[in-house]
Design a protein around this motif. Structure first.
Motif, PDB file in Angstrom:
ATOM      1  N   UNK A   1       2.171  -5.046 -10.478  1.00 31.53           N
ATOM      2  CA  UNK A   1       3.472  -5.631 -10.785  1.00 31.53           C
ATOM      3  C   UNK A   1       3.790  -6.586  -9.646  1.00 31.53           C
ATOM      4  N   UNK A   2       3.758  -7.877  -9.943  1.00 31.42           N
ATOM      5  CA  UNK A   2       3.962  -8.901  -8.915  1.00 31.42           C
ATOM      6  C   UNK A   2       5.448  -9.202  -8.776  1.00 31.42           C
ATOM      7  N   UNK A   3       6.031  -8.767  -7.668  1.00 38.80           N
ATOM      8  CA  UNK A   3       7.469  -8.910  -7.491  1.00 38.80           C
ATOM      9  C   UNK A   3       8.202  -7.817  -8.250  1.00 38.80           C
ATOM     10  N   UNK A   4       7.966  -6.561  -7.892  1.00 34.10           N
ATOM     11  CA  UNK A   4       8.482  -5.428  -8.663  1.00 34.10           C
ATOM     12  C   UNK A   4       9.998  -5.270  -8.543  1.00 34.10           C
ATOM     13  N   UNK A   5      10.567  -5.672  -7.390  1.00 37.42           N
ATOM     14  CA  UNK A   5      11.988  -5.463  -7.185  1.00 37.42           C
ATOM     15  C   UNK A   5      12.342  -3.986  -7.337  1.00 37.42           C
ATOM     16  N   UNK A   6      13.519  -3.716  -7.858  1.00 37.30           N
ATOM     17  CA  UNK A   6      13.944  -2.330  -8.104  1.00 37.30           C
ATOM     18  C   UNK A   6      13.889  -1.990  -9.586  1.00 37.30           C
ATOM     19  N   UNK A   7      13.102  -2.750 -10.354  1.00 40.92           N
ATOM     20  CA  UNK A   7      13.041  -2.547 -11.796  1.00 40.92           C
ATOM     21  C   UNK A   7      12.460  -1.182 -12.166  1.00 40.92           C
TER      22      UNK A   7
ATOM     23  N   UNK B   1       0.229  -0.558  -9.059  1.00 39.67           N
ATOM     24  CA  UNK B   1       0.507  -1.126  -7.737  1.00 39.67           C
ATOM     25  C   UNK B   1       1.765  -1.978  -7.848  1.00 39.67           C
ATOM     26  N   UNK B   2       2.826  -1.536  -7.198  1.00 39.73           N
ATOM     27  CA  UNK B   2       4.097  -2.251  -7.216  1.00 39.73           C
ATOM     28  C   UNK B   2       4.203  -3.065  -5.931  1.00 39.73           C
ATOM     29  N   UNK B   3       4.209  -4.381  -6.081  1.00 40.30           N
ATOM     30  CA  UNK B   3       4.145  -5.275  -4.920  1.00 40.30           C
ATOM     31  C   UNK B   3       5.426  -6.106  -4.835  1.00 40.30           C
ATOM     32  N   UNK B   4       5.976  -6.230  -3.637  1.00 39.92           N
ATOM     33  CA  UNK B   4       7.169  -7.042  -3.446  1.00 39.92           C
ATOM     34  C   UNK B   4       7.196  -7.561  -2.013  1.00 39.92           C
ATOM     35  N   UNK B   5       7.875  -8.685  -1.822  1.00 42.28           N
ATOM     36  CA  UNK B   5       7.929  -9.312  -0.505  1.00 42.28           C
ATOM     37  C   UNK B   5       8.986  -8.675   0.390  1.00 42.28           C
ATOM     38  N   UNK B   6       9.860  -7.849  -0.197  1.00 44.96           N
ATOM     39  CA  UNK B   6      10.978  -7.263   0.533  1.00 44.96           C
ATOM     40  C   UNK B   6      10.637  -5.906   1.132  1.00 44.96           C
ATOM     41  N   UNK B   7      10.836  -5.763   2.424  1.00 45.03           N
ATOM     42  CA  UNK B   7      10.636  -4.466   3.087  1.00 45.03           C
ATOM     43  C   UNK B   7      11.588  -3.417   2.524  1.00 45.03           C
ATOM     44  N   UNK B   8      12.827  -3.829   2.224  1.00 44.72           N
ATOM     45  CA  UNK B   8      13.833  -2.901   1.701  1.00 44.72           C
ATOM     46  C   UNK B   8      13.403  -2.350   0.349  1.00 44.72           C
ATOM     47  N   UNK B   9      12.918  -3.229  -0.534  1.00 45.04           N
ATOM     48  CA  UNK B   9      12.466  -2.810  -1.864  1.00 45.04           C
ATOM     49  C   UNK B   9      11.308  -1.819  -1.754  1.00 45.04           C
TER      50      UNK B   9
END
Length: 209
Positions: A24-30, A46-54
């Protein structure tokens, strides 16, 4: 598009079998992360996101053992060099690429190219965008020898009329022909989606070859 709709379209591609790898490219909180994990407990999601918080929130949510087949990884959809070429059966983009396009096409093209690189020959990219891709986007990808074939496309009920879900198969280097013109439809440049038939996917309609 809801998480349930996106997961249903992924399920329809029949790439969610046991042993599959899903990115998942750019998973966010979905909630689509949880939906895909539950749909195929034998797959690695694999849930991938650029945000450390996410990423931190996702890891905390799954730390109790629920959805143990989910791996959270920090990464940029435009540059996912941490993953090997041809290592995924399915890549899902639920709006990340459209957000990059809102910045500029130069930001969106690398995301399509990375997905192309990461997919197995039998893999697909499920991407949700607003209408058909513009001609400049397709030309920029073709300049980088990246091409796609539409395996399915459609709209989901209750979503604004120009929001379209595409299931794209990566055209391999051996199939690529830079001399074949890009096809036009109704003055819009788009992927070739001829000879499609409609099938129902839960609440939405997906046109499938």
């Amino acid at each position: 598009m809801t998480a349930e709709d996106a997961a249903a379209i992924c399920e329809h591609t029949q790439r969610l079998q046991s042993g599959a790898r899903i990115l998942i490219a750019g998973c966010g909180t979905s909630r689509v992360v949880d939906r895909l994990a539950l749909l195929c407990p034998g797959a690695e999601v694999v849930a991938c996101d650029i945000s450390d918080v996410v990423i931190a929130q996702g890891k905390a949510r799954c730390s109790t053992g629920r959805n143990s087949n989910v791996v959270f990884a920090k990464g940029d959809a435009r540059d996912m060099r941490e993953f090997s070429s041809g290592s995924f059966d399915l890549v899902l983009d639920k709006g990340t690429f459209a957000a990059l396009e809102a910045v500029s096409l130069a930001e969106e093209v690398p995301a399509f190219c990375e997905s192309h690189r990461l997919l197995k020959e039998s893999g697909v990219l499920v991407t949700v965008g607003l209408g058909y891709p513009c001609g400049e986007l397709l030309q920029l990808m073709r300049d980088r020898r990246v091409a796609w074939e539409v395996e399915a496309k459609g709209k989901v009920a209750g979503v604004r009329s120009d929001c379209v879900a595409f299931v794209l198969r990566p055209v391999q280097e051996t199939e690529f022909d830079e001399h074949v013109p890009v096809r036009y439809f109704a003055d819009d440049l788009t992927w070739d989606d001829s000879e499609a038939e409609e099938v129902v996917v839960r609440g939405g309609v997906l046109a499938k070859r």
